[in-house]
Design an enzyme around this catalytic site. Sequence first.
Site, PDB file in Angstrom:
ATOM      1  NE  ARG A  34      -4.215  -1.719   1.728  1.00 26.42           N
ATOM      2  CZ  ARG A  34      -5.062  -2.288   2.564  1.00 26.42           C
ATOM      3  NH1 ARG A  34      -4.819  -2.269   3.845  1.00 26.42           N
ATOM      4  NH2 ARG A  34      -6.148  -2.859   2.117  1.00 26.42           N
ATOM      5  CE  LYS A 217     -18.300 -14.923   9.508  1.00 24.01           C
ATOM      6  NZ  LYS A 217     -18.398 -13.739  10.357  1.00 24.01           N
ATOM      7  N   GLY A 373      -7.408  -8.034   0.316  1.00 27.65           N
ATOM      8  CA  GLY A 373      -6.125  -8.283   0.967  1.00 27.65           C
ATOM      9  C   GLY A 373      -5.655  -9.716   0.861  1.00 27.65           C
ATOM     10  N   GLY A 396     -13.142  -4.207   0.016  1.00 25.57           N
ATOM     11  CA  GLY A 396     -14.542  -3.760   0.036  1.00 25.57           C
ATOM     12  C   GLY A 396     -14.818  -2.732  -1.039  1.00 25.57           C
TER      13      GLY A 396
HETATM   14  P1  AMP Z   1     -12.658 -13.016   3.918  1.00 26.19           P
HETATM   15  O1  AMP Z   1     -12.087 -12.058   4.912  1.00 26.19           O
HETATM   16  O2  AMP Z   1     -14.121 -13.263   4.075  1.00 26.19           O
HETATM   17  O3  AMP Z   1     -12.260 -12.722   2.491  1.00 26.19           O
HETATM   18  O4  AMP Z   1     -12.022 -14.430   4.290  1.00 26.19           O
HETATM   19  C1  AMP Z   1     -10.663 -14.689   4.261  1.00 26.19           C
HETATM   20  C2  AMP Z   1     -10.389 -15.790   5.235  1.00 26.19           C
HETATM   21  O5  AMP Z   1     -11.156 -16.927   4.902  1.00 26.19           O
HETATM   22  C3  AMP Z   1      -8.951 -16.244   5.259  1.00 26.19           C
HETATM   23  O6  AMP Z   1      -8.368 -15.833   6.465  1.00 26.19           O
HETATM   24  C4  AMP Z   1      -9.037 -17.762   5.162  1.00 26.19           C
HETATM   25  O7  AMP Z   1      -8.219 -18.429   6.089  1.00 26.19           O
HETATM   26  C5  AMP Z   1     -10.495 -18.024   5.471  1.00 26.19           C
HETATM   27  N1  AMP Z   1     -10.963 -19.295   4.911  1.00 26.19           N
HETATM   28  C6  AMP Z   1     -10.918 -19.705   3.641  1.00 26.19           C
HETATM   29  N2  AMP Z   1     -11.374 -20.975   3.525  1.00 26.19           N
HETATM   30  C7  AMP Z   1     -11.704 -21.376   4.761  1.00 26.19           C
HETATM   31  C8  AMP Z   1     -12.211 -22.606   5.286  1.00 26.19           C
HETATM   32  N3  AMP Z   1     -12.462 -23.638   4.499  1.00 26.19           N
HETATM   33  N4  AMP Z   1     -12.440 -22.676   6.615  1.00 26.19           N
HETATM   34  C9  AMP Z   1     -12.172 -21.616   7.413  1.00 26.19           C
HETATM   35  N5  AMP Z   1     -11.699 -20.427   6.963  1.00 26.19           N
HETATM   36  C10 AMP Z   1     -11.464 -20.311   5.655  1.00 26.19           C
END
Ligand code: AMP
Length: 415
Positions: A34, A217, A373, A396
């Site tokens: 960044r 999620k 990120g 975002g």
């Molecule tokens: P986000 O911030 O929603 O983009 O999510 C990113 C995070 O999702 C990362 O830190 C990953 O470790 C986590 N992640 C990806 N796949 C999985 C999984 N199967 N189980 C738990 N966490 C996950």
Amino acid sequence: MKIEDFNFAGKKAIVRVDFNVPLDENGNVTDDTRIRGALPTLKKVLADGGSLIMMSHMGKPKGKVNPKLSLSQIVKNVSDALGVEVKFAADCANADKEVAALKAGEALLLENLRFYAEEEGKPVGIDKADPAYAEAKEEMKKKQKEFAKKLASYADCYVMDAFGTAHRKHASTAVIDEFFDKDHKMLGYLMEKEVNAVDKVLGNIERPFTAIMGGSKVSSKIGIIENLLDKVDNLILCGGMTYTFSKAQGGQIGKSICEDDKLDVALDVMKKAADKGVNLVLATDCIAGDDFSNDANTQVCDVKNIPAEWEGMDIGPDTRVSFANAIKSAKTILWNGPAGVFEFDNFAGGSKAIAEAIAEATANGAFSLIGGGDSVACVNKFGLADKVSYISTGGGALLEAIEGKELPGVAAIEK
Ligand code: AMP
């Protein structure tokens, strides 16, 4: 005003940058992407003979001073990157002395804007349900304007170059502009590049268009997923959300991450994709672990048949092939969010396979845009950063721009 046409000579410029860089436990910068991203704008101000005032947030101090989130920790990194010794103002709202002392060609960094609640403009310590909330919010809006006015008073012109926060209506991104006329406010080079990259994906889409959405999620990505269903040919959904889809279809997911209140949403996405003729590509197999750690024992499982004490932590071998096919056939690619718990090396293989397929498609002429990120960390981790078309500094903000929402930080300059 276009930054290219502006001469900063003899002017004080206040530049909103995104220096929200990751730090280790000793306060060392672990990734300076960044900072480097902001350099073209910062260097132009100095090269023209202007004085540079940089302002940024770091983390979420929620209106309180927090030494762990002090920007003083990155002064050396910014100085090294700029090639100029950067001065520091330890209170962003009381920096008149430091600003007055600033000469042409000199640079000053203000302390974390979010040490003041006025930056975000949200009332602190009062619940939204409280009847007094509306009044507190009004009061805070007034204070936010005062705060923005103070920041504006430091400079002759304002440059917005923090794409990562351009989707926020904060004092430094979308209120401060009110205190400059249109000839004295502009987007920085990084913002221009980011906006152009989004236009390239959304404007004249070369098909097939494949989007890969990962991360933890469904709930945080549902807006963009629904929006993408109107735009893409192939939609790959992976990461933690896989298991909400599996469970929604009656699968056994063991201890895998799942949003039980989003099962309907998952089924609805599947139906909408079918109705719209979008090829929805979900994981079919996964690498499951018996513990949420890098050293967990692993086994390959069907995503709908994971043993009780196990959890899906990365995409499996069959899925890697089906994802790679949908990626390699594409002419436009968007990737946001990892396919698994990539922070653990033993569960990074799926995200690596995606990054490699994107690199191959790009070499064959596709335009690939990577944002958020974690996906950026993935391409960096696998050494593929220079093999993709564009890496966005926004998570975002990028997703909101792709959803077609107006970014307050862009609108503020253009109005
Ligand atoms: P986000 O911030 O929603 O983009 O999510 C990113 C995070 O999702 C990362 O830190 C990953 O470790 C986590 N992640 C990806 N796949 C999985 C999984 N199967 N189980 C738990 N966490 C996950």
